[in-house]
Design a protein around this motif. Structure first.
Motif, PDB file in Angstrom:
ATOM      1  N   GLU A   1       0.726  -1.143  -0.085  1.00 31.06           N
ATOM      2  CA  GLU A   1      -0.113   0.035  -0.073  1.00 31.06           C
ATOM      3  C   GLU A   1       0.852   1.288   0.162  1.00 31.06           C
ATOM      4  O   GLU A   1       1.853   1.195   0.707  1.00 31.06           O
ATOM      5  CB  GLU A   1      -0.904   0.089   1.182  1.00 31.06           C
ATOM      6  N   ALA A   2       0.258   2.273  -0.757  1.00 31.56           N
ATOM      7  CA  ALA A   2       1.255   3.343  -0.755  1.00 31.56           C
ATOM      8  C   ALA A   2       1.230   4.222   0.668  1.00 31.56           C
ATOM      9  O   ALA A   2       0.326   4.055   1.265  1.00 31.56           O
ATOM     10  CB  ALA A   2       0.711   4.367  -1.475  1.00 31.56           C
ATOM     11  N   PRO A   3       2.415   4.732   1.124  1.00 30.53           N
ATOM     12  CA  PRO A   3       2.495   5.244   2.333  1.00 30.53           C
ATOM     13  C   PRO A   3       1.998   6.781   2.228  1.00 30.53           C
ATOM     14  O   PRO A   3       1.799   7.212   1.176  1.00 30.53           O
ATOM     15  CB  PRO A   3       3.991   5.383   2.506  1.00 30.53           C
ATOM     16  N   GLN A   4       1.664   7.358   3.453  1.00 38.23           N
ATOM     17  CA  GLN A   4       1.508   8.726   3.511  1.00 38.23           C
ATOM     18  C   GLN A   4       2.739   9.290   3.598  1.00 38.23           C
ATOM     19  O   GLN A   4       3.753   9.008   4.082  1.00 38.23           O
ATOM     20  CB  GLN A   4       0.671   9.132   4.920  1.00 38.23           C
ATOM     21  N   ILE A   5       2.886  10.672   2.820  1.00 38.47           N
ATOM     22  CA  ILE A   5       3.996  11.526   2.784  1.00 38.47           C
ATOM     23  C   ILE A   5       3.876  12.802   3.054  1.00 38.47           C
ATOM     24  O   ILE A   5       2.878  13.514   2.926  1.00 38.47           O
ATOM     25  CB  ILE A   5       4.570  11.223   1.160  1.00 38.47           C
ATOM     26  N   VAL A   6       4.466  13.324   4.200  1.00 32.13           N
ATOM     27  CA  VAL A   6       4.182  14.469   4.810  1.00 32.13           C
ATOM     28  C   VAL A   6       5.551  15.682   4.779  1.00 32.13           C
ATOM     29  O   VAL A   6       6.594  14.905   4.902  1.00 32.13           O
ATOM     30  CB  VAL A   6       4.029  14.187   6.452  1.00 32.13           C
ATOM     31  N   PRO A   7       5.388  16.495   4.181  1.00 32.84           N
ATOM     32  CA  PRO A   7       6.507  17.524   4.030  1.00 32.84           C
ATOM     33  C   PRO A   7       7.142  17.913   5.397  1.00 32.84           C
ATOM     34  O   PRO A   7       6.299  18.389   6.151  1.00 32.84           O
ATOM     35  CB  PRO A   7       5.948  18.563   3.087  1.00 32.84           C
ATOM     36  N   GLY A   8       8.501  18.110   5.214  1.00 33.89           N
ATOM     37  CA  GLY A   8       8.804  18.788   6.740  1.00 33.89           C
ATOM     38  C   GLY A   8       9.198  20.513   6.158  1.00 33.89           C
ATOM     39  O   GLY A   8       9.133  20.707   5.008  1.00 33.89           O
ATOM     40  N   TYR A   9       9.407  21.292   6.970  1.00 38.21           N
ATOM     41  CA  TYR A   9       9.381  22.678   6.660  1.00 38.21           C
ATOM     42  C   TYR A   9      10.952  22.883   5.887  1.00 38.21           C
ATOM     43  O   TYR A   9      11.118  24.162   5.426  1.00 38.21           O
ATOM     44  CB  TYR A   9       9.397  23.480   7.818  1.00 38.21           C
ATOM     45  N   SER A  10      12.093  22.041   6.016  1.00 37.84           N
ATOM     46  CA  SER A  10      13.274  22.735   5.476  1.00 37.84           C
ATOM     47  C   SER A  10      13.518  21.599   4.271  1.00 37.84           C
ATOM     48  O   SER A  10      14.711  21.313   4.142  1.00 37.84           O
ATOM     49  CB  SER A  10      14.285  22.492   6.347  1.00 37.84           C
ATOM     50  N   GLY A  11      12.712  21.197   3.405  1.00 40.17           N
ATOM     51  CA  GLY A  11      13.138  20.388   2.330  1.00 40.17           C
ATOM     52  C   GLY A  11      13.155  18.963   2.579  1.00 40.17           C
ATOM     53  O   GLY A  11      13.267  18.136   1.529  1.00 40.17           O
ATOM     54  N   ASP A  12      12.780  18.523   3.682  1.00 37.43           N
ATOM     55  CA  ASP A  12      12.839  17.329   4.037  1.00 37.43           C
ATOM     56  C   ASP A  12      11.472  16.518   3.954  1.00 37.43           C
ATOM     57  O   ASP A  12      10.563  17.304   3.892  1.00 37.43           O
ATOM     58  CB  ASP A  12      13.481  16.981   5.558  1.00 37.43           C
ATOM     59  N   LEU A  13      11.270  15.133   4.408  1.00 35.72           N
ATOM     60  CA  LEU A  13       9.950  14.786   4.055  1.00 35.72           C
ATOM     61  C   LEU A  13       9.969  13.526   5.046  1.00 35.72           C
ATOM     62  O   LEU A  13      10.830  12.974   5.576  1.00 35.72           O
ATOM     63  CB  LEU A  13       9.543  14.236   2.903  1.00 35.72           C
ATOM     64  N   GLN A  14       8.626  13.178   5.578  1.00 38.89           N
ATOM     65  CA  GLN A  14       8.405  11.996   6.159  1.00 38.89           C
ATOM     66  C   GLN A  14       7.454  10.980   5.729  1.00 38.89           C
ATOM     67  O   GLN A  14       6.467  11.420   5.064  1.00 38.89           O
ATOM     68  CB  GLN A  14       7.845  12.145   7.581  1.00 38.89           C
TER      69      GLN A  14
END
Lengths: 156, 274
Positions: A79-92
């Motif tokens: 299943e596709a994951p959730q992807i959450v942006p970080g504020y400095s160009g990073d991501l989770q």
């Protein structure tokens, strides 16, 4: 990045190869890819200040590193994951299922903080700092996206 | 004649290897404070030796990562329009055009290539890596002048592109390449790619060696075997020293694999020295 001007086509293979009219049965559409790519395309074009502060768009290098990483931890039917942006160009990258939670914070290429918790695990979970080897994470993805605990319980 | 200065004794050596091009390169995070308008300032660092410039399409970032076995790649399916996120890749060329520096905001590469009548001599790895290290240090000083910072190198690569020419008189590809057997079949054409994982001393994966071989033709319409070896991966740390170490190890691996995968008959033609 090669700079030579050599013509690189086979000398004797000029015959045109016609596409096969049959649908190859082994071809599988990856479940996670389309949704993930669409999401990353959104995140790479975030406006500065998207978070109400000084947040910037997810960087191209983090997007491409994340895709490379996902190719090495997801099977075709994951299943596709959730992807959450970080504020400095990073991501989770996150999976939250009945089996547990997995969070992968891609700070920059070769620097990923991974946290995993399984429902059968009494501890507060396992944390790893990873560079480019995601073999362990592939096991975690399998553990929380396959064989749901709920199904096991129901069967029992 | 080969410049054997500082060349490791254990490496096979050829008087006249079929090398057509060698690429040394690093990929890094875009330095803070760098903008496209500053590309000319970067050229200024190298302009004395590389006075010519050409503009090329940018290369998108690539990474060697490890986990599940390969399931094919999806990177080519992206619609990010990399061109709008990366500026042009500039070639800074020397007067002869046989050496160049390739630069974009996240890459610096140094190429040597055969040109014209193909008579220009390979300057040898020891000389190339020394100059590449100097170029990286120059660039490091420049980015440090934008904002106090170290170059954050995340991938290194080295490629040897071989053009095995003069094969018209030899019909069997197996006379040149050990891993092709044409005893039981009349090969008309081939296009082969394989890769292997490179581990560090702790048996952890750090990169890959990729071998790509196929048939091609020269500008003079002669048949040749194209044989490219590339080692790419993450250096131990983000520093220039670490990157240079990685590239040196990559070179050793490529030279050894090249010798192992090519035949004694071919070595004789290329003047194997050891």
């Amino acid at each position: 990045m090669i700079a030579s001007n050599t013509i690189q086509f086979p000398s004797k293979a000029s015959k045109k190869i016609e596409p096969s009219p049959r649908i190859t049965l082994s071809e599988k559409n990856n479940v996670w890819q389309e949704k993930t790519i669409k999401r990353l395309e959104e995140l790479i074009r975030l406006e500065i200040g998207w978070d109400g502060y000084q947040g910037i768009a997810v960087s191209l290098e983090n997007v491409l590193f994340t895709l490379n990483m996902l190719e090495k931890i997801c099977k075709w039917n994951t299943e596709a994951p959730q992807i959450v942006p970080g504020y400095s160009g990073d991501l989770q990258v996150e999976w939250h299922t009945l089996n547990g939670d997995l969070e992968l914070h891609v700070e920059k290429p070769n620097k990923v903080n991974a946290w995993f918790w399984h429902v059968k695990d009494d501890s507060e979970g396992e944390e790893l700092q990873l560079k480019n080897d995601f073999s362990k994470v592939a096991e975690w993805v399998k553990a929380i996206t396959e064989s749901p605990v709920a199904a096991e319980s129901a069967a029992a | 004649m080969p410049d054997t200065l500082n060349r490791p004794d254990y490496l096979p050596d050829f008087n006249n290897p079929p090398l057509n091009e060698v690429v040394l390169g690093v990929q890094f995070s875009q330095p803070n404070g760098y903008q496209q308008i500053l590309a000319g300032k970067v050229w200024d660092l190298f302009r004395e030796d590389y006075p010519l410039v050409q503009e090329q399409m940018p290369l998108q970032p690539t990474f060697e990562v490890f986990g599940l076995p390969s399931q094919g790649t999806i990177i080519n399916h992206l619609n990010f329009g990399v061109g709008s996120l990366l500026h042009s890749r500039y070639w800074f060329l020397n007067k002869n055009g046989d050496e160049l520096i390739q630069f974009q905001q996240n890459r610096l590469l140094h190429n040597w290539r055969k040109i014209g009548d193909q008579a220009n001599q390979y300057p040898r790895f020891e000389s190339m890596i020394q100059r590449f290290e100097g170029e990286l240090n120059k660039f490091q000083n420049y980015v440090n002048s934008l904002e106090t910072q170290e170059l954050q190198i995340n991938q290194c690569e080295i490629s040897y592109i071989n053009h095995i020419v003069g094969i018209n008189g030899i019909t069997n590809f197996s006379d040149w390449l050990n891993f092709i057997s044409d005893e039981k079949m009349m090969l008309d054409d081939f296009n082969l790619r394989f890769s292997e994982v490179i581990n560090n001393n702790d048996n952890k994966p750090i990169g890959r060696l990729v071998c790509e071989t196929s048939l091609g033709i020269t500008k003079e319409s002669n048949c040749m075997i194209l044989c490219t070896f590339t080692v790419r991966g993450a250096p131990e740390s983000n520093t220039i020293n670490s990157a240079i170490e990685f590239i040196k190890k990559g070179r050793d691996l490529i030279v050894c694999r090249f010798s192992e995968l090519t035949t004694e008959k071919a070595h004789e033609k290329w003047g194997r020295l050891k």
